[in-house]
Design an enzyme around this catalytic site. Structure first.
Site, PDB file in Angstrom:
ATOM      1  N   CYS A 113       0.824  -1.219   0.000  1.00 51.76           N
ATOM      2  CA  CYS A 113       0.000   0.000   0.000  1.00 51.76           C
ATOM      3  C   CYS A 113       0.855   1.264   0.000  1.00 51.76           C
ATOM      4  O   CYS A 113       0.329   2.362  -0.191  1.00 51.76           O
ATOM      5  CB  CYS A 113      -0.926   0.020   1.204  1.00 51.76           C
ATOM      6  SG  CYS A 113      -2.023  -1.390   1.226  1.00 51.76           S
ATOM      7  N   HIS A 253      -2.911   7.178   3.625  1.00 47.69           N
ATOM      8  CA  HIS A 253      -3.441   5.947   3.030  1.00 47.69           C
ATOM      9  C   HIS A 253      -4.751   5.611   3.741  1.00 47.69           C
ATOM     10  O   HIS A 253      -4.833   5.650   4.968  1.00 47.69           O
ATOM     11  CB  HIS A 253      -2.414   4.832   3.216  1.00 47.69           C
ATOM     12  CG  HIS A 253      -2.925   3.473   2.875  1.00 47.69           C
ATOM     13  ND1 HIS A 253      -3.664   3.236   1.732  1.00 47.69           N
ATOM     14  CD2 HIS A 253      -2.807   2.285   3.511  1.00 47.69           C
ATOM     15  CE1 HIS A 253      -3.982   1.949   1.688  1.00 47.69           C
ATOM     16  NE2 HIS A 253      -3.480   1.351   2.755  1.00 47.69           N
ATOM     17  N   ASN A 283     -10.077   0.294   1.193  1.00 51.25           N
ATOM     18  CA  ASN A 283      -8.618   0.326   1.035  1.00 51.25           C
ATOM     19  C   ASN A 283      -8.276  -0.068  -0.404  1.00 51.25           C
ATOM     20  O   ASN A 283      -8.471  -1.222  -0.796  1.00 51.25           O
ATOM     21  CB  ASN A 283      -8.007  -0.660   2.043  1.00 51.25           C
ATOM     22  CG  ASN A 283      -6.496  -0.723   1.960  1.00 51.25           C
ATOM     23  OD1 ASN A 283      -5.892  -0.216   1.023  1.00 51.25           O
ATOM     24  ND2 ASN A 283      -5.896  -1.366   2.942  1.00 51.25           N
TER      25      ASN A 283
HETATM   26  O1  UT7 Z   1      -3.392  -1.327   3.765  1.00 49.85           O
HETATM   27  C1  UT7 Z   1      -2.462  -2.202   4.346  1.00 49.85           C
HETATM   28  C2  UT7 Z   1      -2.520  -2.148   5.767  1.00 49.85           C
HETATM   29  N1  UT7 Z   1      -3.749  -2.735   6.255  1.00 49.85           N
HETATM   30  C3  UT7 Z   1      -4.285  -2.226   7.316  1.00 49.85           C
HETATM   31  O2  UT7 Z   1      -3.819  -1.217   7.782  1.00 49.85           O
HETATM   32  C4  UT7 Z   1      -5.410  -2.964   7.965  1.00 49.85           C
HETATM   33  C5  UT7 Z   1      -5.168  -2.939   9.422  1.00 49.85           C
HETATM   34  N2  UT7 Z   1      -6.137  -3.698  10.219  1.00 49.85           N
HETATM   35  C6  UT7 Z   1      -7.404  -3.278  10.417  1.00 49.85           C
HETATM   36  O3  UT7 Z   1      -7.857  -2.329   9.817  1.00 49.85           O
HETATM   37  C7  UT7 Z   1      -8.192  -3.972  11.495  1.00 49.85           C
HETATM   38  O4  UT7 Z   1      -7.328  -4.848  12.205  1.00 49.85           O
HETATM   39  C8  UT7 Z   1      -9.396  -4.787  10.936  1.00 49.85           C
HETATM   40  C9  UT7 Z   1     -10.489  -3.839  10.494  1.00 49.85           C
HETATM   41  C10 UT7 Z   1      -8.973  -5.681   9.821  1.00 49.85           C
HETATM   42  C11 UT7 Z   1      -9.985  -5.636  12.065  1.00 49.85           C
HETATM   43  O5  UT7 Z   1     -10.349  -4.822  13.176  1.00 49.85           O
HETATM   44  P1  UT7 Z   1      -9.863  -5.192  14.639  1.00 49.85           P
HETATM   45  O6  UT7 Z   1     -10.424  -4.192  15.554  1.00 49.85           O
HETATM   46  O7  UT7 Z   1      -8.363  -5.352  14.620  1.00 49.85           O
HETATM   47  O8  UT7 Z   1     -10.592  -6.560  14.881  1.00 49.85           O
HETATM   48  P2  UT7 Z   1      -9.970  -7.994  15.240  1.00 49.85           P
HETATM   49  O9  UT7 Z   1      -9.221  -8.568  14.085  1.00 49.85           O
HETATM   50  O10 UT7 Z   1      -9.256  -7.906  16.560  1.00 49.85           O
HETATM   51  O11 UT7 Z   1     -11.278  -8.847  15.444  1.00 49.85           O
HETATM   52  C12 UT7 Z   1     -12.226  -8.551  16.506  1.00 49.85           C
HETATM   53  C13 UT7 Z   1     -13.406  -9.495  16.388  1.00 49.85           C
HETATM   54  C14 UT7 Z   1     -13.010 -10.960  16.212  1.00 49.85           C
HETATM   55  O12 UT7 Z   1     -13.961 -11.745  16.907  1.00 49.85           O
HETATM   56  P3  UT7 Z   1     -13.641 -12.339  18.375  1.00 49.85           P
HETATM   57  O13 UT7 Z   1     -12.402 -13.171  18.201  1.00 49.85           O
HETATM   58  O14 UT7 Z   1     -13.407 -11.134  19.243  1.00 49.85           O
HETATM   59  O15 UT7 Z   1     -14.868 -13.089  18.710  1.00 49.85           O
HETATM   60  C15 UT7 Z   1     -13.182 -11.203  14.745  1.00 49.85           C
HETATM   61  O16 UT7 Z   1     -13.444 -12.560  14.437  1.00 49.85           O
HETATM   62  O17 UT7 Z   1     -14.168  -9.165  15.222  1.00 49.85           O
HETATM   63  C16 UT7 Z   1     -14.365 -10.358  14.427  1.00 49.85           C
HETATM   64  N3  UT7 Z   1     -14.433  -9.946  13.022  1.00 49.85           N
HETATM   65  C17 UT7 Z   1     -15.570  -9.556  12.423  1.00 49.85           C
HETATM   66  N4  UT7 Z   1     -16.830  -9.459  12.881  1.00 49.85           N
HETATM   67  C18 UT7 Z   1     -17.757  -9.013  12.019  1.00 49.85           C
HETATM   68  C19 UT7 Z   1     -13.427  -9.857  12.120  1.00 49.85           C
HETATM   69  N5  UT7 Z   1     -13.885  -9.421  10.943  1.00 49.85           N
HETATM   70  C20 UT7 Z   1     -15.219  -9.238  11.112  1.00 49.85           C
HETATM   71  C21 UT7 Z   1     -16.228  -8.783  10.263  1.00 49.85           C
HETATM   72  N6  UT7 Z   1     -17.489  -8.688  10.750  1.00 49.85           N
HETATM   73  N7  UT7 Z   1     -15.998  -8.442   8.971  1.00 49.85           N
END
Ligand code: UT7
Length: 326
Positions: A113, A253, A283
């Protein structure tokens, strides 16, 4: 002082739109979760027959038109992408042909990215070294082609499109003041696509294992991105003896609204100095910074001599920033 000045911007996103509610019909997610965690409402995705060079071409035409030059004036074309039309030749060569810019050198840059900032910095170096006078820099992606629409942790994030700038070699104070680029290859397994390269060329096995889709440990990427970008924007300001209050517009970004807000907070920037369009496009990797720059420019959010601060973080890991006097 010789500088690379941005004399034209352009962007293009495909017509087809995938909303959060559309995705909630494919995987176990909701509009509310996606909006709260990312700030994304919808994203544009390639339609039939569209590929990365399709978007790069449309964005380039607009940037050339604004710059008031023809494709024949270009010495070089650099395309940043992680989703080329094919492994070889480069999107830059396909674009050179579409533009009929046959006198221009052409190559792609792959830096996740951060690709657009790597490409911008490369073009700036060619220009300041006296080797080029007009360079087209494009960030273009078709991430929908490598997105796994059965994986809710990634499919909600990505979209397609392209942004472009034309850089011109000029004397004066306007233009790119500084760029900072970083990488940490030890984190390559936190955001990657395992299949389709020389390690795992396409086979029935790689397809069965879903190797041709992006894999990401989102939470680890998020934490590292916030820290790296906060440090990086602080460093570029210190290096140029500029304070946060002198920045007219932050163009980050567009990966996650919470990451953008963390950087703005570190710089103590008010909301009106932070450009955000993640809600419309998600993104778009290498395309995100130049699409945002073009929208800000066309909305007259940037005035002559304004200081712009751009930054990006992505697969590799790679990250970087650029400081521009408009
Ligand atoms: O461009 C390149 C760089 N990329 C980035 O900068 C992306 C960086 N990462 C992010 O933007 C975030 O980490 C995400 C948006 C991808 C995820 O958000 P998060 O606050 O880090 O969530 P998490 O991965 O810690 O997941 C929290 C919970 C999990 O459930 P449990 O284990 O707490 O029960 C996930 O399974 O949210 C769940 N989850 C979802 N729930 C509903 C993960 N994806 C989803 C979803 N819908 N789409």
């Amino acid at each position: 002082m010789v500088r690379a000045r941005i004399i034209g911007t352009g962007s293009y996103t495909p017509r087809k739109i995938l909303s959060n509610n559309d995705l909630a019909r494919l995987v176990d997610t909701s509009d509310e979760w996606i909006m709260t965690r990312t700030g994304i409402k919808e994203r544009h995705v390639a339609g039939d027959g569209e590929a990365t060079s399709t978007f790069a071409y449309q964005a380039a035409l607009k940037a050339l038109e604004m710059a008031g030059i023809t494709a024949g004036d270009l010495d070089m074309i650099i395309v940043a992408t992680v989703t080329p039309d094919m492994l070889t030749p480069s999107v830059a060569c396909l674009l050179q042909h579409k533009l009929e810019a046959y006198q221009a050198a052409a190559f792609d840059i792959s830096a996740g990215c951060t690709g657009f900032l790597y490409a911008l910095s490369t073009a700036d170096s060619f220009i300041r070294a006296g080797n080029c006078s007009k360079v087209l820099v494009v960030g273009a992606e078709s991430l929908s082609k490598i997105t796994d629409y059965t994986d809710r942790t990634t499919c909600i994030l990505f979209g397609d499109g392209a942004g472009a700038v034309v850089l011109s070699r000029e004397q004066g104070q306007q233009g790119i003041l500084s760029t900072l680029l970083y990488a940490d290859g030890s984190c390559s397994d936190l955001l990657y696509m395992p299949g389709g390269g020389s390690a795992h060329p396409a086979s029935p096995e790689t397809i069965a294992k879903r190797y041709h889709y992006l894999k990401m440990d989102g939470n680890k990427v998020f934490k590292r991105a916030v820290k790296a970008l906060e440090d990086c924007v602080t460093q570029i300001l210190e290096k140029n003896k500029i304070t946060g209050d002198q920045i007219a517009l932050l163009i980050s970004h567009q990966a996650n609204l919470r990451i953008i807000q963390a950087i703005a907070k570190r710089l103590e920037l008010p909301k009106e100095k932070v450009f955000v369009n993640i809600q419309k496009y998600g993104n778009t990797s290498s395309a995100s910074v130049p699409i945002a720059l073009d929208e800000a420019n066309r909305q007259n959010r940037i005035k002559k001599n304004d200081l712009l601060l751009m930054n990006a973080f992505g697969a590799g890991f790679t990250w970087g920033s650029a400081l521009v006097r408009w």
